[in-house]
Design a protein around this motif. Sequence first.
Motif, short mmCIF file in Angstrom:
data_model
loop_
_atom_site.label_atom_id
_atom_site.label_comp_id
_atom_site.label_asym_id
_atom_site.label_seq_id
_atom_site.Cartn_x
_atom_site.Cartn_y
_atom_site.Cartn_z
N GLN A 1 -24.24 42.22 36.37
CA GLN A 1 -23.82 42.68 35.05
C GLN A 1 -24.23 41.69 33.98
OE1 GLN A 1 -19.77 42.63 36.48
NE2 GLN A 1 -19.58 44.84 36.20
N ASP B 1 -16.64 41.18 32.54
CA ASP B 1 -16.29 42.60 32.46
C ASP B 1 -14.78 42.72 32.51
OD1 ASP B 1 -16.11 45.33 32.64
OD2 ASP B 1 -16.99 45.50 34.64
N GLY C 1 -22.33 38.21 37.59
CA GLY C 1 -21.30 38.75 36.72
C GLY C 1 -19.92 38.21 37.04
N LEU D 1 -22.49 46.62 41.58
CA LEU D 1 -22.44 47.15 40.23
C LEU D 1 -23.70 46.67 39.52
CD1 LEU D 1 -18.67 46.57 39.31
CD2 LEU D 1 -19.74 48.54 40.41
N ASP D 2 -24.74 47.52 39.49
CA ASP D 2 -26.03 47.14 38.94
C ASP D 2 -26.13 47.63 37.50
OD1 ASP D 2 -27.04 45.83 41.22
OD2 ASP D 2 -27.53 47.75 42.15
N GLY D 3 -25.72 46.76 36.57
CA GLY D 3 -25.74 47.11 35.16
C GLY D 3 -24.56 47.96 34.73
N LEU E 1 -21.68 41.72 41.46
CA LEU E 1 -21.59 41.97 40.03
C LEU E 1 -22.93 41.62 39.37
CD1 LEU E 1 -18.08 40.32 39.50
CD2 LEU E 1 -18.56 42.75 39.84
N LEU F 1 -20.63 48.43 33.77
CA LEU F 1 -19.38 47.80 33.35
C LEU F 1 -18.23 48.76 33.61
CD1 LEU F 1 -20.46 46.16 29.95
CD2 LEU F 1 -20.10 45.03 32.16
N GLY G 1 -25.84 51.49 36.03
CA GLY G 1 -25.21 51.72 34.73
C GLY G 1 -25.29 53.16 34.28
#
Length: 704
Positions: free
Chosen positions: A567, A572, A607, A544-546, A565, A548, A527
């Motif tokens: 998330q 998202d 996510g 995608l670690d944290g 994901l 968006l 993120g």
Amino acid sequence: MPRLPMFRDAPLRLFVPGLLIVCQVLVAAGEATAQSRALGLDVSAWQGNISTSSWNTLHNVNDRDFVFIRSTRGGTTGYYNQNDPNNNLGGNTLSQRYDDPYFAQNITRATNAGMLAGSYHFARPDIVANTGADEADHMLQMAGAWMRPGYLLPVLDLEAGVSDRSNNDMAQFAVDFSNRIHEVTGLRPMIYTSGNYANYLQGASSALQDEVVETLPYLWSARWPNQSNPDAIPIQTGHPKDSYSPIYGPWDDSPNPTHPWSFWQYASTGRLSGYNNGNSNLDLNVAQGGVEFLKDHLAPALWTGGDSGEWTDLANWNSGQTPTAPVSVRGQAARVGTLTLPEVRLPGADDTVLLDVADAAVTVTLSSGAHSVRRLIAREPLNLADGSLTIGVVPSNDSPAASLVVGAPVAVAGGELSAHTIEVESQQQLSVVGDLTFASLQLASSTSAPPASLAIEGDIVLSPLADGEAVIESFGGLSHPGVIDPGGSAYHWQVTDGAAETDVRIRAAIATGSFIKTGDGTLSLEGTTGYSGDLDVRSGGLRLDGLLLGNQAEVSLATGSLLTLNQPASADAIGRLTIDGVPMGVGEYGAIGSGALFESALLAGPGRLLVTEVALAGDYNADGVVDAADYAAWRQAATTGAVLPNETTTPGQVTSEDYDAWRANFGATLTSAGAASAIPSPAGSALVAALGCAASGTRRRRPR
């Protein structure tokens, strides 16, 4: 108060407080481990003819890894009889020159045995007419050939003259000696001294104290706490100061370390089996670190060419200069043994390379071959146009500086670069088109723009070192963090697959732009990257670690890839999703078993993606309408090779099939395309569900 110098002032000070951030990062990563302190000795003509077998025993049996060898004493003129120090015979004249006849043989035999060796000069400031510069010239005449990579830094032995000179004069003598060595070789010597002489130097003016510490930054401290039983001295944990508090003179003044010594001569009564079967005394020493600490005190490889040039040109390096043989002076004792001079070579695997040319603007280019060095400090631009450069040192408590310090622009422009830890300093840039192998890439933050940056200027290959997890992050915590610039085009980021679950992890901010993920390895975007561009995952994994994505982001996945994901629970929202070139309809997408309306084997993690737009095939200028302007965009891209938006037939390639898509959709608008792909209700719109099922395992979740 005196401060220990940084690189530009003193090239080998690799363990200064300014580098503690890098060291702390490595400690956190479990990389920094302390070695046992290395053991050594120092010798001169007083030890006589030390045989080759004795040197081998001293190293292999007595575990002595380093040695300082006397080369000279006094100035360039006159004569000195070391058996008549009080000059009772009247033969000691002028600056009392003495050339140690065993020096050349000792340094050759010691290095052949595997020891790290260097020269020392016994200073004679007690002869009032002598100058530090002249005595340095004497040392250069006899030991200058060994003041080069592969040998320990030269040493000024300061243990005479306190009754003959003032504090300021003594300090100036030492500074002048160092300045002359530096003028000729580019090196800063070490200093050997006792507590008495160190405190005498501390009695000099504040300005001279600063100069002494800056020009002689490495302290070899003499303190013998137990001459009757040297083996009882706790040399692995103790310090010279333990038995005499004011021993370091100005070298431990704030903010310098409490124990600033590099080497400690802890006894003059040592006995080792390698010397006269243990029946004679030797000076024994210990380093404040292991072998890597010792290597920090080797003479660095310096760029001595005054202009820009090729790495592979011997003439550009101090290691490539033809060594000058010691001079023969009438009246001096004949040299003992065969003279063997150091080899001429390029920088090698044990060398610290320093690119730092004063008062000149040079660029170093590496265009061919495979090269290995220990550490590289780039204060001048470096261009890896081709070939490969491997930087081998793994930072540790003994040697905490980064493997590669980017203090000027460094470009991997088609070549290959491998280094454990890369530190890009504030307002500097590492640009890459080619292969980069690393464990840690640190981008320095700044109080004012620009901070450090990693600039991607073409297709790249990112590989983790030794099957670990490679990390790219900013450090320093200042207002402008280090940044990754992905460039103006969507370049391929190929990540190789190692043993770790995640091969490359990015925590540093990523500027505006996008990239194409290829390679079998897994890339993580955290993120903290703030990444808002499009995602095109052609192979391997992307996590995608944290993070968006942006509401207008376009995500493209291909069979064989996996988007994980990690998330927040809420979906998202993105713009469009394409799988294997097929645009997906609007709706919520997740992993198999996620409970999302549409599930895909190309997605993983808790996510979900909420697709809010549909790609409009043929809209090659992305204005929401397929018209004549899109034909012009297609024609131009066919010539330039540019990537077209909304290219759904042959992603990444401009072909006649893109023209057919433009014809088939001429007159269509984004509104009409969106209406045709609305979120299906449980009872209808089988078309969109079928479209989802046709693309790489994407399927609609069954009603429950």
